[in-house]
Motif scaffolding. Sequence first.
Motif, PDB file in Angstrom:
ATOM      1  N   LYS A  43      44.475  26.885  46.983  1.00 20.14           N
ATOM      2  CA  LYS A  43      44.706  28.271  46.278  1.00 20.14           C
ATOM      3  C   LYS A  43      42.993  28.494  46.463  1.00 20.14           C
ATOM      4  CE  LYS A  43      49.564  28.802  44.804  1.00 20.14           C
ATOM      5  NZ  LYS A  43      50.260  28.977  43.901  1.00 20.14           N
ATOM      6  N   GLU A  44      42.938  29.481  46.246  1.00 21.00           N
ATOM      7  CA  GLU A  44      41.279  30.409  46.451  1.00 21.00           C
ATOM      8  C   GLU A  44      41.601  30.702  44.641  1.00 21.00           C
ATOM      9  OE1 GLU A  44      40.778  32.594  50.811  1.00 21.00           O
ATOM     10  OE2 GLU A  44      41.186  33.806  48.482  1.00 21.00           O
ATOM     11  N   ARG A  45      40.178  30.722  44.545  1.00 23.68           N
ATOM     12  CA  ARG A  45      39.801  31.352  43.570  1.00 23.68           C
ATOM     13  C   ARG A  45      40.297  32.954  42.878  1.00 23.68           C
ATOM     14  NH1 ARG A  45      34.382  29.116  40.713  1.00 23.68           N
ATOM     15  NH2 ARG A  45      35.810  26.725  41.366  1.00 23.68           N
ATOM     16  N   GLU A  46      40.976  33.260  41.731  1.00 23.97           N
ATOM     17  CA  GLU A  46      41.017  34.267  41.483  1.00 23.97           C
ATOM     18  C   GLU A  46      41.165  34.836  40.480  1.00 23.97           C
ATOM     19  OE1 GLU A  46      45.831  34.447  41.397  1.00 23.97           O
ATOM     20  OE2 GLU A  46      45.558  33.688  39.777  1.00 23.97           O
ATOM     21  N   PHE A  47      40.503  36.115  40.256  1.00 25.24           N
ATOM     22  CA  PHE A  47      39.916  37.300  38.699  1.00 25.24           C
ATOM     23  C   PHE A  47      41.115  36.917  38.297  1.00 25.24           C
ATOM     24  CE2 PHE A  47      37.615  39.811  36.834  1.00 25.24           C
ATOM     25  CZ  PHE A  47      38.687  41.080  36.529  1.00 25.24           C
ATOM     26  N   VAL A  48      40.747  36.605  37.356  1.00 22.17           N
ATOM     27  CA  VAL A  48      40.928  36.716  35.825  1.00 22.17           C
ATOM     28  C   VAL A  48      41.036  38.305  35.560  1.00 22.17           C
ATOM     29  CG1 VAL A  48      42.274  36.167  33.616  1.00 22.17           C
ATOM     30  CG2 VAL A  48      41.997  34.484  35.695  1.00 22.17           C
ATOM     31  N   ALA A  49      39.483  37.924  34.620  1.00 21.66           N
ATOM     32  CA  ALA A  49      39.386  39.486  33.501  1.00 21.66           C
ATOM     33  C   ALA A  49      38.018  39.395  33.617  1.00 21.66           C
ATOM     34  CB  ALA A  49      39.902  39.005  32.337  1.00 21.66           C
ATOM     35  N   SER A  50      37.023  40.514  33.205  1.00 25.63           N
ATOM     36  CA  SER A  50      35.686  40.727  33.026  1.00 25.63           C
ATOM     37  C   SER A  50      34.897  41.459  32.340  1.00 25.63           C
ATOM     38  CB  SER A  50      35.714  40.947  34.472  1.00 25.63           C
ATOM     39  OG  SER A  50      35.288  42.061  34.957  1.00 25.63           O
ATOM     40  N   VAL A  51      34.199  41.308  31.966  1.00 28.84           N
ATOM     41  CA  VAL A  51      33.446  42.597  30.308  1.00 28.84           C
ATOM     42  C   VAL A  51      32.541  42.396  31.336  1.00 28.84           C
ATOM     43  CG1 VAL A  51      33.487  39.840  29.033  1.00 28.84           C
ATOM     44  CG2 VAL A  51      33.548  42.712  27.742  1.00 28.84           C
ATOM     45  N   THR A  52      31.589  43.948  30.877  1.00 28.80           N
ATOM     46  CA  THR A  52      29.883  44.717  31.460  1.00 28.80           C
ATOM     47  C   THR A  52      29.328  44.128  29.551  1.00 28.80           C
ATOM     48  OG1 THR A  52      30.477  46.812  30.370  1.00 28.80           O
ATOM     49  CG2 THR A  52      31.131  45.734  33.267  1.00 28.80           C
ATOM     50  N   TRP A  53      28.453  43.295  30.095  1.00 29.76           N
ATOM     51  CA  TRP A  53      28.155  42.647  28.880  1.00 29.76           C
ATOM     52  C   TRP A  53      27.259  44.207  27.525  1.00 29.76           C
ATOM     53  CZ3 TRP A  53      27.848  38.504  26.965  1.00 29.76           C
ATOM     54  CH2 TRP A  53      27.371  37.964  25.853  1.00 29.76           C
ATOM     55  N   ARG A  54      26.573  45.444  28.568  1.00 31.82           N
ATOM     56  CA  ARG A  54      26.621  46.346  28.049  1.00 31.82           C
ATOM     57  C   ARG A  54      27.238  47.371  27.674  1.00 31.82           C
ATOM     58  NH1 ARG A  54      21.893  50.216  31.711  1.00 31.82           N
ATOM     59  NH2 ARG A  54      24.270  50.715  32.183  1.00 31.82           N
ATOM     60  N   ASN A  55      28.716  47.553  28.132  1.00 36.30           N
ATOM     61  CA  ASN A  55      28.837  48.607  27.656  1.00 36.30           C
ATOM     62  C   ASN A  55      30.183  48.378  26.956  1.00 36.30           C
ATOM     63  OD1 ASN A  55      30.162  49.076  30.028  1.00 36.30           O
ATOM     64  ND2 ASN A  55      29.225  50.493  30.758  1.00 36.30           N
ATOM     65  N   ASN A  56      30.589  47.080  27.769  1.00 38.98           N
ATOM     66  CA  ASN A  56      32.144  46.578  27.493  1.00 38.98           C
ATOM     67  C   ASN A  56      33.291  46.760  28.051  1.00 38.98           C
ATOM     68  OD1 ASN A  56      33.117  44.130  25.037  1.00 38.98           O
ATOM     69  ND2 ASN A  56      33.536  46.238  23.681  1.00 38.98           N
ATOM     70  N   LYS A  57      32.875  47.179  29.059  1.00 38.60           N
ATOM     71  CA  LYS A  57      33.631  48.442  29.995  1.00 38.60           C
ATOM     72  C   LYS A  57      34.250  46.257  29.923  1.00 38.60           C
ATOM     73  CE  LYS A  57      34.818  50.143  34.231  1.00 38.60           C
ATOM     74  NZ  LYS A  57      36.335  51.001  33.522  1.00 38.60           N
TER      75      LYS A  57
END
Length: 125
Positions: A43-57
């Motif tokens: 299967k394709e690699r799928e997105f789970v979660a992310s966070v921005t370093w600067r503003n923690n979004k």
Amino acid sequence: QVQLVESGGGLVQPGASLRLSCATSGTIYSLYTMGWFRQEPGKEREFVASVTWRNNKKTYTDSVKGRFTITRDAATNTVDLQMNSLKPEDTGVYFCAVAPTAPWGPADRRSYDYWGQGTQVTVSS
């Protein structure tokens, strides 16, 4: 150049919890986005979660909302993924990744330039 090393994977039963950690080396700039992806064989690699370093979004894929939490620690340059109420469909190799600018958005794998080797998570009874 950024190097990433994941840890914390394992074999657990449905309903259990795991905490994945991503250790980074190299310079993490404030504009970077840190992400977790997963992939099952064939299967394709799928997105789970992310966070921005600067503003923690934080951004999550719908299937993990309310169960997974991504956190980043600027003091130790680590990004963790707390996974609760695990389901068999969460099984896969989990990869940590860095997107210097995320031109296609935080959920698109094309945004990410640096990847770790992955850690296996298996949820099975």
